[in-house]
Design a protein around this motif. Structure first.
Motif, PDB file in Angstrom:
ATOM      1  N   THR A 177     -34.193  -0.856  -4.216  1.00 39.75           N
ATOM      2  CA  THR A 177     -33.721  -2.187  -4.589  1.00 39.75           C
ATOM      3  C   THR A 177     -32.286  -2.052  -5.069  1.00 39.75           C
ATOM      4  OG1 THR A 177     -35.902  -3.012  -5.220  1.00 39.75           O
ATOM      5  CG2 THR A 177     -34.003  -4.129  -6.174  1.00 39.75           C
ATOM      6  N   VAL A 178     -31.409  -2.888  -4.532  1.00 34.76           N
ATOM      7  CA  VAL A 178     -29.989  -2.794  -4.855  1.00 34.76           C
ATOM      8  C   VAL A 178     -29.525  -4.102  -5.501  1.00 34.76           C
ATOM      9  CG1 VAL A 178     -27.657  -2.427  -3.950  1.00 34.76           C
ATOM     10  CG2 VAL A 178     -29.602  -1.223  -2.927  1.00 34.76           C
ATOM     11  N   ARG A 179     -28.833  -3.963  -6.630  1.00 35.44           N
ATOM     12  CA  ARG A 179     -28.218  -5.105  -7.318  1.00 35.44           C
ATOM     13  C   ARG A 179     -26.740  -4.821  -7.511  1.00 35.44           C
ATOM     14  NH1 ARG A 179     -33.252  -4.385  -9.662  1.00 35.44           N
ATOM     15  NH2 ARG A 179     -34.599  -6.245  -9.663  1.00 35.44           N
ATOM     16  N   VAL A 180     -25.941  -5.881  -7.435  1.00 37.27           N
ATOM     17  CA  VAL A 180     -24.502  -5.767  -7.636  1.00 37.27           C
ATOM     18  C   VAL A 180     -24.091  -6.755  -8.716  1.00 37.27           C
ATOM     19  CG1 VAL A 180     -22.217  -5.937  -6.598  1.00 37.27           C
ATOM     20  CG2 VAL A 180     -24.137  -5.057  -5.251  1.00 37.27           C
ATOM     21  N   ASN A 181     -23.495  -6.242  -9.781  1.00 35.22           N
ATOM     22  CA  ASN A 181     -23.100  -7.070 -10.931  1.00 35.22           C
ATOM     23  C   ASN A 181     -24.268  -7.910 -11.438  1.00 35.22           C
ATOM     24  OD1 ASN A 181     -20.476  -6.047 -10.751  1.00 35.22           O
ATOM     25  ND2 ASN A 181     -19.817  -7.687  -9.384  1.00 35.22           N
ATOM     26  N   GLY A 182     -25.454  -7.318 -11.443  1.00 34.27           N
ATOM     27  CA  GLY A 182     -26.643  -7.990 -11.951  1.00 34.27           C
ATOM     28  C   GLY A 182     -27.326  -8.911 -10.968  1.00 34.27           C
ATOM     29  N   GLN A 183     -26.734  -9.115  -9.781  1.00 29.64           N
ATOM     30  CA  GLN A 183     -27.324 -10.006  -8.778  1.00 29.64           C
ATOM     31  C   GLN A 183     -28.084  -9.187  -7.728  1.00 29.64           C
ATOM     32  OE1 GLN A 183     -24.728 -13.071  -7.171  1.00 29.64           O
ATOM     33  NE2 GLN A 183     -23.289 -12.785  -8.864  1.00 29.64           N
ATOM     34  N   PHE A 184     -29.281  -9.651  -7.399  1.00 30.82           N
ATOM     35  CA  PHE A 184     -30.087  -8.978  -6.384  1.00 30.82           C
ATOM     36  C   PHE A 184     -29.384  -9.037  -5.029  1.00 30.82           C
ATOM     37  CE2 PHE A 184     -33.375  -9.455  -3.028  1.00 30.82           C
ATOM     38  CZ  PHE A 184     -33.941  -8.189  -3.111  1.00 30.82           C
ATOM     39  N   MET A 185     -29.246  -7.882  -4.374  1.00 34.58           N
ATOM     40  CA  MET A 185     -28.664  -7.852  -3.034  1.00 34.58           C
ATOM     41  C   MET A 185     -29.761  -7.730  -1.981  1.00 34.58           C
ATOM     42  SD  MET A 185     -25.941  -5.198  -1.268  1.00 34.58           S
ATOM     43  CE  MET A 185     -24.458  -6.003  -1.871  1.00 34.58           C
ATOM     44  N   TYR A 186     -30.574  -6.653  -2.038  1.00 31.81           N
ATOM     45  CA  TYR A 186     -31.655  -6.510  -1.066  1.00 31.81           C
ATOM     46  C   TYR A 186     -32.606  -5.398  -1.476  1.00 31.81           C
ATOM     47  CZ  TYR A 186     -28.345  -2.974   0.899  1.00 31.81           C
ATOM     48  OH  TYR A 186     -27.471  -1.937   1.083  1.00 31.81           O
ATOM     49  N   ASN A 187     -33.780  -5.417  -0.853  1.00 29.87           N
ATOM     50  CA  ASN A 187     -34.655  -4.262  -0.781  1.00 29.87           C
ATOM     51  C   ASN A 187     -34.391  -3.590   0.551  1.00 29.87           C
ATOM     52  OD1 ASN A 187     -35.872  -4.584  -3.245  1.00 29.87           O
ATOM     53  ND2 ASN A 187     -37.711  -5.560  -2.454  1.00 29.87           N
ATOM     54  N   GLN A 188     -34.337  -2.283   0.528  1.00 35.47           N
ATOM     55  CA  GLN A 188     -33.981  -1.560   1.748  1.00 35.47           C
ATOM     56  C   GLN A 188     -34.937  -0.393   1.971  1.00 35.47           C
ATOM     57  OE1 GLN A 188     -30.789   1.783   2.405  1.00 35.47           O
ATOM     58  NE2 GLN A 188     -29.731  -0.180   2.327  1.00 35.47           N
ATOM     59  N   ARG A 189     -35.469  -0.298   3.188  1.00 31.81           N
ATOM     60  CA  ARG A 189     -36.231   0.877   3.602  1.00 31.81           C
ATOM     61  C   ARG A 189     -35.346   1.681   4.551  1.00 31.81           C
ATOM     62  NH1 ARG A 189     -41.258   0.510   6.361  1.00 31.81           N
ATOM     63  NH2 ARG A 189     -41.741   2.522   5.403  1.00 31.81           N
ATOM     64  N   SER A 190     -35.149   2.948   4.230  1.00 29.60           N
ATOM     65  CA  SER A 190     -34.211   3.762   4.992  1.00 29.60           C
ATOM     66  C   SER A 190     -34.420   5.229   4.626  1.00 29.60           C
ATOM     67  CB  SER A 190     -32.771   3.353   4.659  1.00 29.60           C
ATOM     68  OG  SER A 190     -32.500   3.624   3.285  1.00 29.60           O
ATOM     69  N   ASP A 191     -33.567   6.085   5.180  1.00 26.85           N
ATOM     70  CA  ASP A 191     -33.556   7.490   4.775  1.00 26.85           C
ATOM     71  C   ASP A 191     -32.689   7.697   3.538  1.00 26.85           C
ATOM     72  OD1 ASP A 191     -35.209   8.116   6.853  1.00 26.85           O
ATOM     73  OD2 ASP A 191     -33.689   9.102   8.077  1.00 26.85           O
ATOM     74  N   GLY A 192     -31.919   6.677   3.164  1.00 26.63           N
ATOM     75  CA  GLY A 192     -31.073   6.807   1.986  1.00 26.63           C
ATOM     76  C   GLY A 192     -29.946   5.789   1.979  1.00 26.63           C
ATOM     77  N   LEU A 193     -29.087   5.898   0.977  1.00 28.98           N
ATOM     78  CA  LEU A 193     -27.969   4.972   0.816  1.00 28.98           C
ATOM     79  C   LEU A 193     -26.764   5.744   0.301  1.00 28.98           C
ATOM     80  CD1 LEU A 193     -26.951   2.008   0.827  1.00 28.98           C
ATOM     81  CD2 LEU A 193     -27.736   1.849  -1.550  1.00 28.98           C
ATOM     82  N   ILE A 194     -25.607   5.480   0.911  1.00 28.92           N
ATOM     83  CA  ILE A 194     -24.350   6.124   0.528  1.00 28.92           C
ATOM     84  C   ILE A 194     -23.466   5.092  -0.163  1.00 28.92           C
ATOM     85  CG2 ILE A 194     -22.301   7.349   1.352  1.00 28.92           C
ATOM     86  CD1 ILE A 194     -23.983   7.937   3.938  1.00 28.92           C
ATOM     87  N   VAL A 195     -22.946   5.444  -1.318  1.00 26.83           N
ATOM     88  CA  VAL A 195     -21.962   4.619  -2.028  1.00 26.83           C
ATOM     89  C   VAL A 195     -20.665   5.427  -2.026  1.00 26.83           C
ATOM     90  CG1 VAL A 195     -21.398   3.395  -4.149  1.00 26.83           C
ATOM     91  CG2 VAL A 195     -23.808   3.672  -3.469  1.00 26.83           C
ATOM     92  N   ALA A 196     -19.664   4.958  -1.279  1.00 22.54           N
ATOM     93  CA  ALA A 196     -18.474   5.773  -1.026  1.00 22.54           C
ATOM     94  C   ALA A 196     -17.190   5.079  -1.459  1.00 22.54           C
ATOM     95  CB  ALA A 196     -18.381   6.131   0.459  1.00 22.54           C
ATOM     96  N   THR A 197     -16.262   5.876  -1.955  1.00 24.83           N
ATOM     97  CA  THR A 197     -14.899   5.419  -2.237  1.00 24.83           C
ATOM     98  C   THR A 197     -14.116   5.348  -0.925  1.00 24.83           C
ATOM     99  OG1 THR A 197     -14.065   7.663  -2.469  1.00 24.83           O
ATOM    100  CG2 THR A 197     -14.975   6.617  -4.461  1.00 24.83           C
ATOM    101  N   PRO A 198     -12.894   4.794  -0.944  1.00 25.83           N
ATOM    102  CA  PRO A 198     -12.057   4.883   0.263  1.00 25.83           C
ATOM    103  C   PRO A 198     -11.845   6.331   0.700  1.00 25.83           C
ATOM    104  CG  PRO A 198     -11.190   3.223  -1.217  1.00 25.83           C
ATOM    105  CD  PRO A 198     -12.291   3.908  -1.974  1.00 25.83           C
ATOM    106  N   THR A 199     -11.687   7.238  -0.265  1.00 24.54           N
ATOM    107  CA  THR A 199     -11.543   8.655   0.071  1.00 24.54           C
ATOM    108  C   THR A 199     -12.762   9.149   0.837  1.00 24.54           C
ATOM    109  OG1 THR A 199     -10.210   9.007  -1.929  1.00 24.54           O
ATOM    110  CG2 THR A 199     -11.141  10.961  -0.876  1.00 24.54           C
TER     111      THR A 199
END
Length: 301
Positions: free
Chosen positions: A171-193
């Motif tokens: 389950t992913v939330r952004v700034n306290g707001q629900f974004m989605y439930n996701q079924r996957s192998d994983g999730l990457i949170v990346a900078t521009p670098t």
């Protein structure tokens, strides 16, 4: 915070620390050659402590990375982007800039070819360089409202499963707001670098280093409509593990925390930054062309 590239406010560097990929063949010889070049340019040279411990070089004094801020003006990395990632995370926030010299193929951050070192460093130490500020992510891992792990990342924070377990659910939330439930192998949170690293291989967009954004890129999502998204860099991203076995969160692939169902990861932009120095003729687009084998020929119109 935006990544700013500038040719202004040049600094003078006298005390220089060398960091290197000491596992590489012939590394000690290359390191001594680099040290001699710098000494001939009037610099005082040190070895980063771990680099010193893993070489046979005894004639150069060493300094621990945690002590760079009060003892070192500049860090030069001899290796690849992985070597740069490791030292950058250690000295982030110390206001000590880094220069990257690549021993093999061109890197995104270690962008100076080894064969050009003497000519390029001579010009850069005269003040002919561009300064490129990069921000990091920082994360806290919670279990039952208690912090069980922390980490920082210049490239990415990655939640993923082991190779033998099934899909995980987040389950992913952004700034306290629900974004989605996701079924996957994983999730990457990346900078521009990090957008040119694991996130790109998962189908994420390439962000120019000056873009103030964060990429969320799912790894092999169950629903093809789960697409990568770019969020503002000041977003607070909360990821909760709802289901899955053998799941972990790692930071630049260099440290990790094992997760249980119900654990939460809170990710935000760090207040710490690093500064990369590039030659005056540095081009992010040229680096992308060479690394990704884009068409080299300019358009005729």
């Amino acid at each position: 915070m935006s990544n700013l590239k500038t040719k202004s406010a040049q600094r003078h560097f006298k005390k220089i620390a060398l960091v290197g990929k000491y596992q590489a063949d012939g590394f000690a010889h290359m390191l001594l050659n680099l040290a001699n070049i710098l000494k001939n340019l009037g610099c005082e040279v040190f070895l980063e402590a771990e680099t010193a411990q893993n070489t046979t070089i005894t004639q150069i004094s060493s300094v621990a990375a945690k002590d760079f801020q009060s003892n070192i003006d500049l860090v030069i990395v001899l290796g690849g982007d992985g070597t740069m990632l490791g030292i950058a995370r250690q000295i982030a926030g110390q206001d000590v800039p880094l220069i990257g010299i690549n021993m093999g193929t061109l890197g995104y951050m270690t962008d100076i070819p080894l064969q050009d070192v003497e000519l390029v460093l001579t010009e850069m130490l005269k003040g002919h360089y561009e300064s490129d500020n990069r921000y990091l992510l920082e994360a806290e891992v919670y279990r039952n409202d208690q912090i069980i792990g922390t980490g920082s990342a210049l490239n990415d924070v990655v939640v993923n499963r082991s190779g033998i377990s099934g899909m995980l659910e987040l389950t992913v939330r952004v700034n306290g707001q629900f974004m989605y439930n996701q079924r996957s192998d994983g999730l990457i949170v990346a900078t521009p670098t990090g957008s040119t690293a694991y996130a790109m291989s998962a189908g994420g967009p390439i962000l120019h280093p000056s873009v103030a954004g964060v990429v969320l890129a799912p790894i092999a999502p169950h629903a093809l409509s789960n697409r990568p998204i770019v969020l503002p860099s000041d977003s607070l991203i909360e990821i909760e593990l709802v289901g899955g076995k053998d799941v972990s969160v790692n930071f630049d692939m260099q440290s990790l925390t094992r997760l249980q169902v119900g654990d939460q990861i809170k990710i935000k932009q760090s207040q710490k930054t690093i500064t990369l120095l590039h030659p005056i003729d540095h081009s992010d687009y040229r680096a992308l062309r060479q690394k990704l084998h884009w068409n080299e020929h300019p358009s005729s119109f």
